[in-house]
Every structure is written in structure tokens, then in C-alpha cells.
Design an enzyme around this catalytic site. Structure first.
Site, PDB file in Angstrom:
ATOM      1  N   HIS A   1     -10.749   0.831   1.123  1.00 61.92           N
ATOM      2  CA  HIS A   1     -10.621   1.863   2.147  1.00 61.92           C
ATOM      3  C   HIS A   1     -11.975   1.868   2.842  1.00 61.92           C
ATOM      4  O   HIS A   1     -12.964   2.357   2.285  1.00 61.92           O
ATOM      5  CB  HIS A   1     -10.314   3.221   1.519  1.00 61.92           C
ATOM      6  CG  HIS A   1     -10.227   4.328   2.525  1.00 61.92           C
ATOM      7  ND1 HIS A   1      -9.095   5.087   2.708  1.00 61.92           N
ATOM      8  CD2 HIS A   1     -11.137   4.790   3.425  1.00 61.92           C
ATOM      9  CE1 HIS A   1      -9.314   5.970   3.675  1.00 61.92           C
ATOM     10  NE2 HIS A   1     -10.549   5.818   4.126  1.00 61.92           N
TER      11      HIS A   1
ATOM     12  N   HIS B   1       1.378   5.242  -2.107  1.00 59.63           N
ATOM     13  CA  HIS B   1       0.881   6.254  -3.046  1.00 59.63           C
ATOM     14  C   HIS B   1       2.116   6.989  -3.576  1.00 59.63           C
ATOM     15  O   HIS B   1       2.659   7.850  -2.893  1.00 59.63           O
ATOM     16  CB  HIS B   1      -0.032   7.256  -2.335  1.00 59.63           C
ATOM     17  CG  HIS B   1      -1.243   6.641  -1.704  1.00 59.63           C
ATOM     18  ND1 HIS B   1      -2.463   6.583  -2.343  1.00 59.63           N
ATOM     19  CD2 HIS B   1      -1.433   6.063  -0.494  1.00 59.63           C
ATOM     20  CE1 HIS B   1      -3.355   5.998  -1.533  1.00 59.63           C
ATOM     21  NE2 HIS B   1      -2.750   5.677  -0.415  1.00 59.63           N
TER      22      HIS B   1
ATOM     23  N   ASP C   1       0.909   2.492   3.872  1.00 65.30           N
ATOM     24  CA  ASP C   1       0.062   3.587   3.378  1.00 65.30           C
ATOM     25  C   ASP C   1       0.906   4.853   3.210  1.00 65.30           C
ATOM     26  O   ASP C   1       0.502   5.943   3.610  1.00 65.30           O
ATOM     27  CB  ASP C   1      -1.142   3.839   4.300  1.00 65.30           C
ATOM     28  CG  ASP C   1      -2.176   4.765   3.657  1.00 65.30           C
ATOM     29  OD1 ASP C   1      -2.070   5.051   2.445  1.00 65.30           O
ATOM     30  OD2 ASP C   1      -3.087   5.213   4.381  1.00 65.30           O
TER      31      ASP C   1
ATOM     32  N   HIS D   1       0.833  -1.212   0.000  1.00 69.57           N
ATOM     33  CA  HIS D   1       0.000   0.000   0.000  1.00 69.57           C
ATOM     34  C   HIS D   1       0.868   1.263   0.000  1.00 69.57           C
ATOM     35  O   HIS D   1       1.255   1.769   1.040  1.00 69.57           O
ATOM     36  CB  HIS D   1      -0.907  -0.023   1.238  1.00 69.57           C
ATOM     37  CG  HIS D   1      -1.971   1.017   1.254  1.00 69.57           C
ATOM     38  ND1 HIS D   1      -3.177   0.846   1.892  1.00 69.57           N
ATOM     39  CD2 HIS D   1      -2.034   2.278   0.729  1.00 69.57           C
ATOM     40  CE1 HIS D   1      -3.926   1.934   1.761  1.00 69.57           C
ATOM     41  NE2 HIS D   1      -3.245   2.817   1.055  1.00 69.57           N
TER      42      HIS D   1
ATOM     43  N   ARG E   1       2.247   8.816  -6.336  1.00 75.34           N
ATOM     44  CA  ARG E   1       1.831  10.123  -6.885  1.00 75.34           C
ATOM     45  C   ARG E   1       2.222  10.373  -8.334  1.00 75.34           C
ATOM     46  O   ARG E   1       2.156  11.531  -8.794  1.00 75.34           O
ATOM     47  CB  ARG E   1       2.395  11.283  -6.035  1.00 75.34           C
ATOM     48  CG  ARG E   1       2.177  11.173  -4.530  1.00 75.34           C
ATOM     49  CD  ARG E   1       0.733  11.210  -4.162  1.00 75.34           C
ATOM     50  NE  ARG E   1       0.531  11.407  -2.724  1.00 75.34           N
ATOM     51  CZ  ARG E   1      -0.545  10.974  -2.075  1.00 75.34           C
ATOM     52  NH1 ARG E   1      -1.509  10.323  -2.713  1.00 75.34           N
ATOM     53  NH2 ARG E   1      -0.681  11.186  -0.795  1.00 75.34           N
TER      54      ARG E   1
HETATM   55  C1  NCD Z   1      -4.254   8.673   1.103  1.00 76.49           C
HETATM   56  C2  NCD Z   1      -3.637   9.617   0.058  1.00 76.49           C
HETATM   57  O1  NCD Z   1      -3.113  10.665   0.441  1.00 76.49           O
HETATM   58  O2  NCD Z   1      -3.610   9.265  -1.112  1.00 76.49           O
HETATM   59  N1  NCD Z   1      -4.387   9.374   2.326  1.00 76.49           N
HETATM   60  C3  NCD Z   1      -4.520   8.841   3.557  1.00 76.49           C
HETATM   61  O3  NCD Z   1      -4.766   9.596   4.509  1.00 76.49           O
HETATM   62  N2  NCD Z   1      -4.382   7.555   3.809  1.00 76.49           N
HETATM   63  C4  NCD Z   1      -5.553   8.148   0.607  1.00 76.49           C
HETATM   64  C5  NCD Z   1      -5.981   6.898   1.325  1.00 76.49           C
HETATM   65  O4  NCD Z   1      -5.255   5.911   1.423  1.00 76.49           O
HETATM   66  O5  NCD Z   1      -7.124   6.852   1.767  1.00 76.49           O
HETATM   67 ZN    ZN Z   2      -3.692   4.793   1.109  1.00 75.86          ZN
HETATM   68 ZN    ZN Z   3      -7.175   4.690   2.231  1.00 79.98          ZN
END
Ligand code: NCD
Ligand code: ZN
Ligand code: ZN
Ligand code: ZN
Length: 432
Positions: A174, A58, A300, A56, A60
């Protein structure tokens, strides 16, 4: 002669010292006697783990590369001992079309230091079939963004892809209920309260618990395998484990920040500790003693700029970077005897490989990809976000003392991090 031998590594549990022979990016032998090879890396008795998998992240890229990109994000991964990352679809454009998927693939192949796979969006119903054929890690659904009737449409469409449950793609969720989160957020905002801890009340625990139960009924109804991302309350874990005992194919994930921090950190770090779901009060949070109820630790890793995060608690975007703090924090817990290497291997290597169907990853065994992280359990440091390879130089773990650090990261036989220096660019797409 073999390409590489990693000599004098301790394999845990058991603390047996072995030499690992690598050829063509694969583990070919594990022996107690020396293995001749073109290159020898002597790790002098330090512990070797399978390269970590972060299910998990991100990163970007494309579209939000001022926050992170595949280069900076996978450098952060390599620095943190991760050899595979599974990227989330909320980039720009969203990875919910085959076209966006192929574009992301091209960018990642060019920039990635470690191996990578993609979760895809499920909100573009006409693209679901095409996307499924591109071997994504999962279809990701943000339950906080959609109403029930659309959730049902997405589940139904994914379910239609195959008759056999095990040939259907997994759905990652989520799990926060859209209505509850919106109602409570409006309520808290109208109170004109800028104290950061109200964020935990604006997205209350029962928003997650209700979403998890909804997800379970949908999984049962449509005969699908589901994965609950970043569970934050103990009650969710109980629901998940009960559902599994009743025959639902469901797995759970937790982040290091939900495991190790609580809502007090919102008061301390303000918007820099803002994440969804929010950090929880001590009373309902998940603790280290609950690890047996969890299947995966995912970071995350959700980087934002310092400028974005400086906004007040309502206007700042949610998200915390985690790739470079997770392993040092967990190794520290191992040094404190509060968790074990067996936990780390299960939660960050073996289970992510099994759940997201990466048969060559997650284990130190002959025939597997030669992905490793070597850790020095005596080395100490203090978490300093200014030193991150990630573009996101903040962390609610700032100034935590850690003992136990990754010192070498190897992806398919190639060293990508040595003593916190990043070397090379070796990342490949992983079919899931
Ligand atoms: C995540 C993001 O910034 O993309 N943010 C978060 O607070 N976890 C989005 C997500 O995973 O829900
Ligand atoms: Zn996330
Ligand atoms: Zn999430
Ligand atoms: Zn760097």
C-alpha cells in the site's frame, strides 16, 4: 464418462464456439464436436472467460465479521464472476503470525464458496520465516502505517529468506507515504473542513508517488519482487514502468473505482466514496487509455457497515466493496468498445495467476482448474447495492447502468452461481 461438458461457449478473442470437457475439477478437453458427459450445461453461444482472480480483497474474517465474512464475501465473489480471491491480512487478529494464518485457513475452508489464498502481514519480524513456509500470496506492507527504518527492517528480513530472487516471496505494498499522509491529514482536519472532497487533498498524489519511488529503491537494494497495490495516479504508473525497464521486478494494480471515478464522487457520495488512496482529480488520475501500463485490476473489496460509513469524512473508515460491480462495469466498457476481452483476461485472470504463482489458474487450457465465468453481453441491469451478497450495501457506482453480466460461475467444475443464485460451498486454499 466425463463429469461435465460446458457446451456452445464462445471463446474470446476469435469468437470460436467450443465445448469444454471437465473431469475431477480440471479442464480435460476443448473441442468443436460434442463431448459426452454426465452433466451438460449448454450456455447457448454466450462468452466464457477463465474464472476471475481478485488479488486484493478484505473479507474481514476473523474478527470483523459484522462487516463481511468468508461466506458473504465469497458469495459476493461468485456473484461477480470471481473464482479465486486473495485476502488481505488486516483482520482481527492480523494475519502476521503462523497461528493467525492457520486459524484463518480453518475458517475459510469451512465457509468459502470460491477458492482463496492469503496475503500476510510483514510487521511481525520473528514470524516472517514461518509465514513464508505457509505459501502466502505475498507479504503485505502498509507504507502509510510505518516509518522508513521499520520498512527497511521488513524488506531486509524478507530478503534474507533466500539468495535467489525468484524464491523470495513477493511484497505487496500500500504505497502512500506515512509522514506526508499524517502531516496533510492533520493540516486539513485543523481547517475544520467537513467537505468530503478535502479528503483527496489530505492524502495528496505526491504521497503515493514518493512511496512508489521509495518502494522501488528498497526493491532494488534488497533484490526483491514487489507489487504496487491500488495505484491511483498516472505518475505512479510511469515510475513503475520506468523502473521495470531498468530491471526492477515490479508490477502494478489498479481498482475499478480509481479507473472509472474521480474526486467529484466524494462530493456526491461523501464518506461512502472514501477510500485509500483517495479518488483522484481528473488531472492526475489513471484512465482507460493507460490500461497498457497496468498489470492487474484488483477490486480492493473493502466492506464496512452503513453505520460506519455514515460518519463524517474524517471519522468514517476508508473502503469500497467491489466484488459485485467490477465485472458488469468492465463488460459495459467492452460493449462501449472502450476496452476488450483481451484486457479483462490479462488483468483479472492471466497476470494475477502469474504474479502470485497459481499455476493451475487463469487460463482456459487443458490441465488447468475448471474455473469459469460465463457472461451474457446483452443482459442489462442497474447497480443496486441493496441486492449485493456482500454485507456492505453501498457503492459509489450506485444506479450506474450496466450492459454485460456474469450469468454462471464455475469453480473447479462445480457451479457456484447460476443466474445470480448462489449454490454450494466449494472453496479450497490455493498454494501460491
Ligand atoms: C482498506 C480496508 O478497509 O481494509 N481500505 C481502503 O480504503 N482501501 C485498507 C487498504 O487497502 O488500505
Ligand atoms: Zn486494500
Ligand atoms: Zn491499501
Ligand atoms: Zn447470499
Amino acid at each position: 464418462m466425463l463429469d461435465l461438458c460446458i457446451s456452445n461457449c464462445k471463446i474470446v478473442p476469435g469468437n470460436i464456439t467450443r465445448n469444454i470437457g471437465v473431469d475431477d475439477g480440471k479442464i480435460v478437453s476443448i473441442k468443436s464436436i460434442p463431448i459426452p458427459a454426465e452433466k451438460i450445461i449448454d450456455v447457448s453461444g454466450n462468452i466464457i472467460l477463465p474464472g476471475l482472480i481478485d488479488a486484493h480483497v478484505h473479507l474481514r474474517d476473523p474478527g470483523l465479521t459484522y462487516k463481511e465474512d468468508f461466506k458473504s464475501g465469497t458469495e459476493a465473489a461468485a456473484a461477480g464472476g470471481f473464482t479465486t480471491v486473495l485476502d488481505m491480512p488486516n483482520t482481527k487478529p492480523v494475519t502476521n503470525t503462523a497461528k493467525a494464518y492457520m486459524e484463518k485457513l480453518k475458517i475459510a475452508e469451512r465457509k468459502s464458496i470460491v477458492d482463496f489464498g492469503f496475503h500476510v502481514g510483514a510487521d511481525n519480524l520473528d514470524q516472517i520465516q514461518k509465514l513464508a513456509s505457509l505459501r502466502p500470496a505475498s507479504f503485505k506492507i502498509f507504507m502509510d502505517l510505518y516509518e522508513d527504518d521499520f520498512l527497511i527492517k521488513m524488506f531486509s528480513k524478507i530478503s534474507d529468506l533466500s539468495k535467489n530472487k525468484d524464491n523470495k516471496p513477493i511484497i505487496s505494498l500500500h504505497a502512500e507515504d506515512n509522514k506526508i499522509v499524517n502531516n496533510y491529514t492533520q493540516l486539513k482536519k485543523s481547517g475544520d473542513n467537513l467537505n468530503p472532497f478535502v479528503y483527496t487533498e489530505a492524502r495528496p498524489s505526491h504521497a503515493e508517488v514518493i512511496a512508489v519511488s521509495k518502494a522501488i529503491s528498497l526493491a532494488n537494494k534488497f533484490n526483491l519482487n514487489i507489487h504496487i497495490c491500488h495505484a491511483s495516479v498516472k505518475k505512479s504508473l510511469d515510475l513503475i514502468n520506468n523502473a521495470r525497464n531498468d530491471g526492477c521486478n515490479i508490477t502494478s494494480e489498479i481498482t475499478p473505482h480509481h479507473l472509472l471515478l474521480d474526486s467529484k464522487y466524494l462530493t456526491k457520495f461523501g464518506s461512502f466514496a472514501k477510500t485509500n488512496p483517495p479518488l483522484r482529480d481528473i488531472a492526475d488520475k489513471i484512465r482507460l487509455k493507460d490500461l497498457h501500463l497496468i498489470d492487474v485490476i484488483g477490486t480492493d473489496h473493502a466492506p464496512h457497515t452503513i453505520g460506519d460509513k455514515k460518519h463524517n469524512i474524517w471519522d468514517a473508515p476508508p473502503g469500497i466493496p467491489g466484488l459485485e460491480t467490477t465485472l458488469p462495469l468492465l463488460l459495459t466498457k467492452i460493449n462501449q468498445k472502450k476496452m476488450s476481452f483481451v484486457n479483462v483476461k490479462r488483468l483479472l485472470c492471466e497476470n494475477p495467476a502469474r504474479i502470485f504463482k497459481m499455476p493451475n489458474k487463469g487460463f482456459i487450457k487443458e490441465g488447468m482448474d475448471a474455473d469459469f465465468v460465463v457472461v451474457d453481453m446483452k443482459k442489462e441491469d442497474i447497480i443496486k447495492p441493496e441486492n449485493f451478497h456482500s454485507k456492505a450495501h453501498y457503492s459509489p457506482f450506485e444506479s450506474f447502468k450496466v450492459k454485460g453480466l456474469p450469468i454462471i460461475t464455475i469453480v473447479r467444475g462445480k457451479v457456484v452461481m447460476f443466474d445470480n443464485e448462489i449454490i454450494g460451498n466449494n472453496g479450497k486454499f490455493v498454494y501460491c
